[in-house]
Every structure is written in structure tokens, then in C-alpha cells.
Design a protein around this motif. Structure first.
Motif, PDB file in Angstrom:
ATOM      1  N   GLY A 160      -3.370  18.587  -4.293  1.00 46.47           N
ATOM      2  CA  GLY A 160      -2.472  17.637  -3.752  1.00 46.47           C
ATOM      3  C   GLY A 160      -3.292  16.895  -2.558  1.00 46.47           C
ATOM      4  O   GLY A 160      -2.796  16.107  -1.885  1.00 46.47           O
ATOM      5  N   GLN A 161      -4.488  17.450  -2.222  1.00 44.57           N
ATOM      6  CA  GLN A 161      -5.279  16.675  -1.088  1.00 44.57           C
ATOM      7  C   GLN A 161      -6.105  15.569  -1.649  1.00 44.57           C
ATOM      8  O   GLN A 161      -6.819  14.971  -0.797  1.00 44.57           O
ATOM      9  N   GLU A 162      -6.215  15.270  -2.823  1.00 41.65           N
ATOM     10  CA  GLU A 162      -6.998  14.122  -3.419  1.00 41.65           C
ATOM     11  C   GLU A 162      -6.442  13.040  -3.020  1.00 41.65           C
ATOM     12  O   GLU A 162      -5.180  12.689  -2.979  1.00 41.65           O
ATOM     13  N   VAL A 163      -7.155  12.147  -2.448  1.00 40.43           N
ATOM     14  CA  VAL A 163      -6.750  10.503  -2.329  1.00 40.43           C
ATOM     15  C   VAL A 163      -7.442   9.517  -2.901  1.00 40.43           C
ATOM     16  O   VAL A 163      -8.721  10.075  -3.886  1.00 40.43           O
ATOM     17  N   GLU A 164      -6.885   8.339  -3.240  1.00 47.45           N
ATOM     18  CA  GLU A 164      -7.563   7.550  -4.117  1.00 47.45           C
ATOM     19  C   GLU A 164      -9.164   7.125  -3.491  1.00 47.45           C
ATOM     20  O   GLU A 164     -10.208   6.999  -4.182  1.00 47.45           O
ATOM     21  N   GLU A 165      -9.208   6.945  -2.232  1.00 47.71           N
ATOM     22  CA  GLU A 165     -10.523   6.398  -1.815  1.00 47.71           C
ATOM     23  C   GLU A 165     -10.452   6.754  -0.140  1.00 47.71           C
ATOM     24  O   GLU A 165      -9.573   6.615   0.576  1.00 47.71           O
ATOM     25  N   LEU A 166     -11.341   7.626   0.248  1.00 45.68           N
ATOM     26  CA  LEU A 166     -11.618   7.784   1.974  1.00 45.68           C
ATOM     27  C   LEU A 166     -12.541   6.983   2.291  1.00 45.68           C
ATOM     28  O   LEU A 166     -13.397   6.350   1.482  1.00 45.68           O
ATOM     29  N   PRO A 167     -12.275   6.475   3.537  1.00 49.69           N
ATOM     30  CA  PRO A 167     -13.378   5.537   4.469  1.00 49.69           C
ATOM     31  C   PRO A 167     -14.538   6.513   4.508  1.00 49.69           C
ATOM     32  O   PRO A 167     -14.723   7.608   4.694  1.00 49.69           O
ATOM     33  N   ALA A 168     -15.860   5.895   4.069  1.00 49.23           N
ATOM     34  CA  ALA A 168     -16.966   6.446   4.410  1.00 49.23           C
ATOM     35  C   ALA A 168     -17.940   5.921   5.404  1.00 49.23           C
ATOM     36  O   ALA A 168     -17.844   4.425   5.605  1.00 49.23           O
TER      37      ALA A 168
END
Length: 188
Positions: A160-168
Motif C-alpha cells: 500500500g506504499q506504492e504511488v503512481e509517480e514520485l517527484p524526482a
């Protein structure tokens, strides 16, 4: 969530992780069983971590990796402003608080450079981006390790810690794979 800045994300994701940890007390053991050892590169020394707060506990995974004959280590903050060091971990030896108060092997434990690092996180995406606590210790440490040797970085998280896209950002160090209680995700 991808439009939020990292500070806002951290606040939200700490709440999410606390909830996930409470709902799945057996997640660490399930994750350890799920790891496909044959898909990891060869390694002689690995580093786990001492879980703080609601971080997934890596100790079941560390026990499994020890069965391969690899040496175990833990990260140590020797100074608050420096990259982490790694010292051999002996489960029978008492740990001492490091510069951040996190239990770590004592100064007399041998220093090592792990070729497999298990990294805690607040969130991850399938590109291998990792959102940590925000101090940059793992990013600096991984950059230093990767400058001198090949290092495989395995993020350990609740699914459940997966997100679509993190800022890099340019200094962010990517994960090579992510292990959760439900999946092993290789980053291409």
C-alpha cells in the motif's frame, strides 16, 4: 498524489504507513518468504536497518539472507551531517544508539561496504523512486557506495506504499527492486 511536493507527501504517507502496519502485522514475514533469491545479483555482505516507527521490520528478511552465508550489517549514523557507515551486525551483541539515537552496532564492530542494501521508505513507484524521511542520508550513502562498487538496493515496503509517480530530484538514488508482502518488483 504525484502533484504534491515531497514535504506534503511525507505527512500523508506516514499516516498511510502507520495504518498499513497496524492492519498487517505479519507483512514482514510474508515479504521475506516472497523474495526470489535467484533474482538477486551475487552478494557477500548486506545491510538491513533497525525499524523505527511504522517502518516494515527487515529482521525476517535479514534472517533469510543470513542463511545464504552472507554477512549482515546495519547502518550507523556516526554524525548527523555525514553519510551512513555500515558495521557488521551480530544478533547476539548489544546495539548502541547512533547519532540519531537509532540502535546500531558499537564502534568496535567491523566496518564493511555492503553490496546489497535493504532500504526503508515512506513510498515507492515502479520507476524505482523512493521517498525517504527527508534528511537525504540514504541518498548520500548510496551515492557514495555506488561510486566505489556495485550495490543492489532493495526497497522494503508494504504494498500500500506504492504511488503512481514520485517527484524526482537529481540527487535521488533509485531502487533496483522493491519487496512487499505481495510482490517482488524489479525496476528496469
Amino acid at each position: 498524489m504525484k502533484t504534491l511536493d515531497k514535504t506534503t507527501l511525507r505527512v500523508l504517507l506516514r499516516q498511510v504507513r502507520r495504518k498499513l502496519a497496524a492492519e498487517a502485522p505479519d507483512a514482514a514475514a510474508r515479504a521475506a518468504e516472497r523474495l526470489p533469491l535467484d533474482r538477486l545479483p551475487a552478494f557477500r555482505t548486506f545491510s538491513g536497518y533497525q525499524p523505527t516507527g511504522s517502518e516494515m521490520d527487515p529482521r525476517p528478511l535479514m534472517r533469510r539472507l543470513c542463511e545464504t552465508g552472507a554477512a549482515a550489517a546495519l547502518p550507523v549514523a556516526e554524525r548527523r551531517d555525514a553519510p551512513l557507515a555500515f558495521r557488521v551486525w551480530d544478533p547476539d551483541q548489544a546495539l548502541e544508539p547512533d547519532a540519531f539515537g537509532i540502535p546500531a552496532p558499537p564502534p568496535g564492530a567491523a566496518a564493511v561496504l555492503p553490496d546489497l542494501v535493504i532500504a526503508p521508505l515512506l513510498a515507492f513507484d515502479r520507476r524505482g523512486q523512493r521517498l525517504g524521511q527527508g534528511a537525504g542520508h540514504y541518498d548520500r550513502t548510496l551515492a557514495n557506495l555506488r561510486a566505489v562498487q556495485s550495490v543492489f538496493v532493495l526497497g522494503l515496503a508494504y504494498s500500500g506504499q506504492e504511488v503512481e509517480e514520485l517527484p524526482a530530484e537529481p540527487h535521488d538514488e533509485r531502487l533496483d527492486a522493491i519487496l512487499t508482502e505481495t510482490d517482488y518488483i524489479e525496476v528496469g
